[in-house]
Design an enzyme around this catalytic site. Structure first.
Site, PDB file in Angstrom:
ATOM      1  N   ARG A   4     -40.121   3.097   5.641  1.00 29.35           N
ATOM      2  CA  ARG A   4     -39.864   1.833   4.947  1.00 29.35           C
ATOM      3  C   ARG A   4     -40.088   0.642   5.873  1.00 29.35           C
ATOM      4  NH1 ARG A   4     -34.385   1.493   1.793  1.00 29.35           N
ATOM      5  NH2 ARG A   4     -35.355  -0.529   1.462  1.00 29.35           N
ATOM      6  N   ASP A  23     -29.163  -4.595  12.534  1.00 34.65           N
ATOM      7  CA  ASP A  23     -30.253  -3.632  12.378  1.00 34.65           C
ATOM      8  C   ASP A  23     -30.616  -2.975  13.705  1.00 34.65           C
ATOM      9  OD1 ASP A  23     -32.089  -5.460   9.804  1.00 34.65           O
ATOM     10  OD2 ASP A  23     -30.260  -4.264   9.761  1.00 34.65           O
ATOM     11  N   CYS A  54     -25.808   1.754  -0.830  1.00 40.76           N
ATOM     12  CA  CYS A  54     -26.880   2.271   0.024  1.00 40.76           C
ATOM     13  C   CYS A  54     -26.232   3.348   0.889  1.00 40.76           C
ATOM     14  CB  CYS A  54     -27.483   1.166   0.883  1.00 40.76           C
ATOM     15  SG  CYS A  54     -26.430   0.695   2.236  1.00 40.76           S
ATOM     16  N   ARG A 114     -23.058  -2.438  -1.195  1.00 38.93           N
ATOM     17  CA  ARG A 114     -23.727  -3.658  -0.691  1.00 38.93           C
ATOM     18  C   ARG A 114     -23.611  -4.678  -1.825  1.00 38.93           C
ATOM     19  NH1 ARG A 114     -28.394  -2.230   2.607  1.00 38.93           N
ATOM     20  NH2 ARG A 114     -28.911  -4.420   2.782  1.00 38.93           N
ATOM     21  N   LYS A 118     -41.020  -6.710   7.714  1.00 36.68           N
ATOM     22  CA  LYS A 118     -40.716  -6.233   6.357  1.00 36.68           C
ATOM     23  C   LYS A 118     -39.772  -7.209   5.662  1.00 36.68           C
ATOM     24  CE  LYS A 118     -37.220  -3.147   6.051  1.00 36.68           C
ATOM     25  NZ  LYS A 118     -36.128  -3.502   5.141  1.00 36.68           N
ATOM     26  N   ASN A 119     -38.715  -7.603   6.365  1.00 36.07           N
ATOM     27  CA  ASN A 119     -37.677  -8.414   5.723  1.00 36.07           C
ATOM     28  C   ASN A 119     -38.139  -9.841   5.462  1.00 36.07           C
ATOM     29  OD1 ASN A 119     -36.184  -6.158   5.737  1.00 36.07           O
ATOM     30  ND2 ASN A 119     -34.783  -6.792   7.362  1.00 36.07           N
TER      31      ASN A 119
HETATM   32  C1  EPZ Z   1     -30.666  -8.201   4.962  1.00 37.61           C
HETATM   33  O1  EPZ Z   1     -29.897  -7.485   4.016  1.00 37.61           O
HETATM   34  C2  EPZ Z   1     -31.664  -7.212   5.545  1.00 37.61           C
HETATM   35  N1  EPZ Z   1     -32.529  -6.717   4.473  1.00 37.61           N
HETATM   36  C3  EPZ Z   1     -30.924  -6.051   6.188  1.00 37.61           C
HETATM   37  O2  EPZ Z   1     -31.899  -5.240   6.812  1.00 37.61           O
HETATM   38  C4  EPZ Z   1     -29.988  -6.588   7.267  1.00 37.61           C
HETATM   39  O3  EPZ Z   1     -29.227  -5.514   7.775  1.00 37.61           O
HETATM   40  C5  EPZ Z   1     -29.057  -7.656   6.665  1.00 37.61           C
HETATM   41  O4  EPZ Z   1     -29.829  -8.685   6.032  1.00 37.61           O
HETATM   42  C6  EPZ Z   1     -28.171  -8.304   7.711  1.00 37.61           C
HETATM   43  O5  EPZ Z   1     -28.975  -8.923   8.680  1.00 37.61           O
HETATM   44  C7  EPZ Z   1     -33.561  -7.496   4.058  1.00 37.61           C
HETATM   45  O6  EPZ Z   1     -33.781  -8.575   4.577  1.00 37.61           O
HETATM   46  C8  EPZ Z   1     -34.427  -6.931   2.980  1.00 37.61           C
HETATM   47  P1  EPZ Z   1     -26.680  -9.818   3.949  1.00 37.61           P
HETATM   48  P2  EPZ Z   1     -28.900  -8.297   3.026  1.00 37.61           P
HETATM   49  O7  EPZ Z   1     -26.610 -10.349   2.563  1.00 37.61           O
HETATM   50  O8  EPZ Z   1     -29.526  -9.570   2.643  1.00 37.61           O
HETATM   51  C9  EPZ Z   1     -22.206  -9.123   2.679  1.00 37.61           C
HETATM   52  C10 EPZ Z   1     -33.026  -3.273   7.348  1.00 37.61           C
HETATM   53  O9  EPZ Z   1     -32.653  -2.294   8.012  1.00 37.61           O
HETATM   54  N2  EPZ Z   1     -22.607  -9.621   1.350  1.00 37.61           N
HETATM   55  O10 EPZ Z   1     -27.060 -10.741   5.066  1.00 37.61           O
HETATM   56  O11 EPZ Z   1     -28.505  -7.375   1.950  1.00 37.61           O
HETATM   57  C11 EPZ Z   1     -22.839  -7.795   3.039  1.00 37.61           C
HETATM   58  O12 EPZ Z   1     -22.109  -6.722   2.488  1.00 37.61           O
HETATM   59  C12 EPZ Z   1     -32.092  -3.905   6.338  1.00 37.61           C
HETATM   60  O13 EPZ Z   1     -34.142  -3.839   7.450  1.00 37.61           O
HETATM   61  C13 EPZ Z   1     -21.639  -9.843   0.381  1.00 37.61           C
HETATM   62  O14 EPZ Z   1     -20.455  -9.615   0.598  1.00 37.61           O
HETATM   63  O15 EPZ Z   1     -27.659  -8.560   3.985  1.00 37.61           O
HETATM   64  C14 EPZ Z   1     -22.793  -7.819   4.549  1.00 37.61           C
HETATM   65  O16 EPZ Z   1     -21.506  -7.434   4.994  1.00 37.61           O
HETATM   66  C15 EPZ Z   1     -30.812  -3.111   6.189  1.00 37.61           C
HETATM   67  N3  EPZ Z   1     -22.016 -10.309  -0.841  1.00 37.61           N
HETATM   68  C16 EPZ Z   1     -23.001  -9.299   4.881  1.00 37.61           C
HETATM   69  O17 EPZ Z   1     -22.720 -10.017   3.679  1.00 37.61           O
HETATM   70  C17 EPZ Z   1     -23.320 -10.597  -1.134  1.00 37.61           C
HETATM   71  O18 EPZ Z   1     -23.610 -11.055  -2.258  1.00 37.61           O
HETATM   72  C18 EPZ Z   1     -24.420  -9.636   5.294  1.00 37.61           C
HETATM   73  O19 EPZ Z   1     -25.271  -9.102   4.301  1.00 37.61           O
HETATM   74  C19 EPZ Z   1     -24.296 -10.370  -0.131  1.00 37.61           C
HETATM   75  C20 EPZ Z   1     -23.921  -9.886   1.100  1.00 37.61           C
END
Ligand code: EPZ
Length: 427
Positions: free
Chosen positions: A399, A307, A117, A122, A23-24
């Site tokens: 999802r 995840d 979320c 997020r 999915k991701n």
């Molecule tokens: C991706 O989310 C995945 N979703 C998530 O999977 C997964 O948990 C996550 O990466 C971490 O591996 C998709 O790929 C669609 P991040 P993403 O930006 O991109 C912080 C699932 O269950 N951050 O890597 O949103 C954030 O808060 C989903 O399939 C900022 O601070 O995650 C987190 O602490 C849930 N500012 C860390 O970075 C930003 O602008 C990593 O988040 C962006 C992120």
């Protein structure tokens, strides 16, 4: 809405599960199609609710989506409504991925902020800072991001202060059409990024540093529609392997890329499971084993994935002794704990660390899913809880887990879907 009726397994889960496309990975590639005029194709696409949501976002922009079996075709020749509305972006955060491609290709767009979320805020600040580093003008008004640039994005260098999958996706896509050379430093290493790089290269993008923390992108005037494959879902694979460990069974996941689940397999080895790996499969055998408690922290790839935190926690509830799980990526991703406690689990959360006093007998009852992975964890716990459980809000699980009930049935898991009201249609 749907709920699952889940019965305690009469015998450990055993058998093979074929893993679907990730999915991701698909969500990023679907957004990338906006970078070119024409019909992009994607194969090994899973039938999941999030694909439907992303298709709805692209349709609102003016694209035509078609597809049969596990293929998707995205025709972007009608893309002219450069907006992603709140009601879609709030249901699926990855809708935010259209921001980079739209501003890079059309010079303007308006995309709703995703909001929070189930487990808390997020932020998307790194997406916005990264696009500004490439020369986009970012304006936040009334919950929307308005991104503009005069002509092509100038391009630039951005050093991600923390590893972010989504921010890397958005900025990388925008960089492919920027002028000159852009450099993304401390880019995310998740396999889904490599999958996107491969897809962008199939579109004519010029990207160096695949699989490293530094992606160097030589911008081009235009890209051609892409054609690409979707990598297998490493989290779906890990979830079914948790099914083997929690029921003390033996499950083999096939059509995977073993390197993508290396840290997950290490956790099973540390628990005492027998782990075998082939070139496109992996097996966890916990038959007749006394598993051991473990301590583990989630980390960006190649570390243990956040995840997998909830599915692993459900598994450790079945293992006598004290286990520790620290989530260093999302320090508040513990909505599943209260539901597991209602089943009889002994878990204490302190900050971003959960202490699991494993080995307690779980009792089947009504439980409620709160996000995709939490809901999968509750189903795993229900498979070993005494009697029958009802897991509500299964739309979360839909999802990210294709054909869940049938895949579970294949290995002996009894998971029956019921509609909460008659006229519910499939998502
Ligand atoms: C991706 O989310 C995945 N979703 C998530 O999977 C997964 O948990 C996550 O990466 C971490 O591996 C998709 O790929 C669609 P991040 P993403 O930006 O991109 C912080 C699932 O269950 N951050 O890597 O949103 C954030 O808060 C989903 O399939 C900022 O601070 O995650 C987190 O602490 C849930 N500012 C860390 O970075 C930003 O602008 C990593 O988040 C962006 C992120």
């Amino acid at each position: 809405m749907y709920r699952f009726e889940v019965h305690q397994v009469k015998k450990p889960l055993e058998g093979e599960v074929q893993i679907s496309g990730a999915k991701n990975a698909v969500l990023a590639v679907m957004a990338a199609a906006l970078l070119a005029e024409g019909v992009s194709e994607i194969t090994n696409v899973p039938h999941l609710k999030d694909m439907k949501t992303m298709s709805d976002v692209l349709r609102i922009i003016g694209c035509r989506i078609s597809g049969e079996a596990h293929q998707l075709k995205i025709d972007t020749r009608g893309a002219d409504h450069l907006e992603a509305p709140y009601e879609l972006v709030k249901t699926m955060r990855a809708s935010f991925y259209v921001l980079g491609p739209l501003v890079a290709r059309f010079g303007r767009c308006r995309v709703s902020l995703p909001g929070g979320c189930a487990w808390g805020p997020r932020p998307v600040d790194l997406h916005l800072k990264g696009l500004e580093a490439l020369g986009a003008k970012i304006n936040l008004t009334r919950g929307y991001v308005e991104a503009t640039c005069e002509g092509r994005l100038p391009g630039g260098t951005f050093n991600f202060p923390i590893s972010s999958v989504g921010a890397t996706v958005n900025v990388l896509m925008a960089a492919t059409l920027a002028k000159g050379t852009s450099v993304l430093q401390n880019a995310a290493l998740e396999p889904e990024i490599d999958n996107l790089v491969d897809y962008l290269v199939s579109m004519g993008a010029k990207i160096q540093g695949r699989g490293t923390r530094t992606l160097t992108v030589q911008g081009v005037e235009s890209l051609r529609p892409g054609k690409g494959y979707t990598i297998p879902d490493r989290i779906e694979a890990g979830t079914y392997l948790c099914g083997a460990a929690i029921t003390r069974g033996c499950v083999k996941v096939t059509k995977i890329i073993p390197e993508h689940i290396a840290s997950t397999l290490d956790a099973f080895r540390e628990m005492g499971c027998k782990v075998d790996v082939g070139n496109d499969w992996a097996q966890v055998d916990a038959r007749g084993m006394e598993l051991k408690p473990i301590s583990i922290s989630t980390l960006p790839f190649p570390g243990f994935p956040t995840d997998m935190q909830a599915p692993l926690m459900a598994t450790l509830v079945s293992v006598p002794g004290n286990s520790l799980i620290q989530d260093t990526v999302y320090n508040d991703r513990f909505k599943h704990v209260a539901e597991l406690q209602r089943m009889g689990a002994n878990i204490q959360v302190n900050g971003n660390t959960a202490t699991i006093k494993g080995g307690t007998k779980l009792e089947g009852t009504e439980i409620m899913g709160s996000d995709l992975r939490a809901t999968a964890a509750l189903v795993l716990a229900a498979l070993v809880a005494e009697g029958e459980s009802t897991v509500s809000r299964v739309y979360h699980l839909d999802r990210g887990y294709e054909d869940f009930e049938n895949k579970m049935a294949k290995i002996g898991g009894v998971v029956i879907r019921h509609s909460d009201d008659e006229d519910d249609d499939a998502f």
